[in-house]
Design a protein around this motif. Structure first.
Motif, mmCIF file in Angstrom:
data_model
loop_
_atom_site.group_PDB
_atom_site.id
_atom_site.type_symbol
_atom_site.label_atom_id
_atom_site.label_comp_id
_atom_site.label_asym_id
_atom_site.label_seq_id
_atom_site.Cartn_x
_atom_site.Cartn_y
_atom_site.Cartn_z
ATOM 1 N N ARG A 24 0.837 -1.220 0.000
ATOM 2 C CA ARG A 24 0.000 0.000 0.000
ATOM 3 C C ARG A 24 0.861 1.254 0.000
ATOM 4 N N ARG A 25 1.880 1.269 0.855
ATOM 5 C CA ARG A 25 2.746 2.451 0.938
ATOM 6 C C ARG A 25 3.530 2.656 -0.356
ATOM 7 N N TRP A 26 3.985 1.570 -0.964
ATOM 8 C CA TRP A 26 4.724 1.686 -2.229
ATOM 9 C C TRP A 26 3.821 2.249 -3.317
ATOM 10 N N ARG A 27 2.591 1.746 -3.390
ATOM 11 C CA ARG A 27 1.662 2.260 -4.407
ATOM 12 C C ARG A 27 1.301 3.715 -4.159
ATOM 13 N N ALA A 28 1.424 4.156 -2.914
ATOM 14 C CA ALA A 28 1.145 5.554 -2.585
ATOM 15 C C ALA A 28 2.347 6.449 -2.876
ATOM 16 N N GLY A 29 3.453 5.842 -3.362
ATOM 17 C CA GLY A 29 4.603 6.636 -3.758
ATOM 18 C C GLY A 29 5.790 6.571 -2.832
ATOM 19 N N GLU A 30 5.722 5.762 -1.801
ATOM 20 C CA GLU A 30 6.817 5.622 -0.854
ATOM 21 C C GLU A 30 7.810 4.575 -1.383
ATOM 22 N N GLU A 31 8.830 5.034 -2.082
ATOM 23 C CA GLU A 31 9.776 4.121 -2.735
ATOM 24 C C GLU A 31 10.434 3.108 -1.789
ATOM 25 N N ARG A 72 6.093 -3.884 -13.112
ATOM 26 C CA ARG A 72 5.462 -3.545 -14.398
ATOM 27 C C ARG A 72 3.939 -3.576 -14.340
ATOM 28 N N SER A 73 3.378 -4.385 -13.476
ATOM 29 C CA SER A 73 1.924 -4.542 -13.507
ATOM 30 C C SER A 73 1.274 -4.417 -12.131
ATOM 31 N N ALA A 74 1.820 -3.564 -11.299
ATOM 32 C CA ALA A 74 1.273 -3.369 -9.954
ATOM 33 C C ALA A 74 -0.182 -2.914 -9.990
ATOM 34 N N VAL A 77 -3.045 -5.389 -9.438
ATOM 35 C CA VAL A 77 -3.394 -5.853 -8.085
ATOM 36 C C VAL A 77 -4.386 -4.843 -7.525
ATOM 37 N N ARG A 78 -5.648 -5.175 -7.627
ATOM 38 C CA ARG A 78 -6.704 -4.241 -7.221
ATOM 39 C C ARG A 78 -6.841 -4.120 -5.702
ATOM 40 N N ASP A 79 -6.590 -5.209 -4.995
ATOM 41 C CA ASP A 79 -6.728 -5.232 -3.545
ATOM 42 C C ASP A 79 -5.358 -5.481 -2.919
ATOM 43 N N ALA A 80 -4.861 -4.526 -2.165
ATOM 44 C CA ALA A 80 -3.534 -4.653 -1.551
ATOM 45 C C ALA A 80 -3.441 -5.893 -0.669
ATOM 46 N N GLN A 81 -4.552 -6.322 -0.088
ATOM 47 C CA GLN A 81 -4.523 -7.511 0.762
ATOM 48 C C GLN A 81 -4.265 -8.785 -0.041
#
Length: 111
Positions: A24-31, A72-74, A77-81
């Motif tokens: 979740r944090r990575w998808r929010a931009g936290e590298e 490449r295809s994050a 993944v629609r649901d982080a869980q």
């Protein structure tokens, strides 16, 4: 119900929660969160891949390709869980693909 991993290691529930949070944090931009996800899930992916019977070198390639596939295809993944299941499934499929490919190209001795 949580099950225990390696001695001193996280329970499966803690691992699942850590992977979900890092994703979740990575998808929010936290590298740096991707690094946490890799540290958390790589041992699991190694276990999944090695269980298919691949050697160490092929397993390294499969685990690395699994991470590249995620990058490449994050968005798929629609649901982080679902990230732990997604990663394990992607690793298993890639391992099967590599295993089949290796079996087809294995040299045989002349009679």
């Amino acid at each position: 119900m949580a099950t225990h991993g390696a001695p001193g290691g996280p329970t499966s529930s803690a691992l699942y929660d850590a992977a979900t949070d890092a994703f979740r944090r990575w998808r929010a931009g936290e590298e740096p969160a991707l690094d946490e996800l890799v540290r958390t899930m790589s041992p699991v992916l190694w276990h999944v891949v090695r269980a298919t019977g691949l050697d160490r070198e092929a397993s390294e390639d499969v685990v690395q390709n699994t991470w590249l596939t995620l990058v490449r295809s994050a968005d798929s993944v629609r649901d982080a869980q679902a990230i732990t299941r997604w990663l394990c499934t992607a690793a298993r499929r890639e391992a099967w693909r590599v295993s089949k490919s290796t079996a087809r190209t294995r040299p045989v001795e002349d009679e």
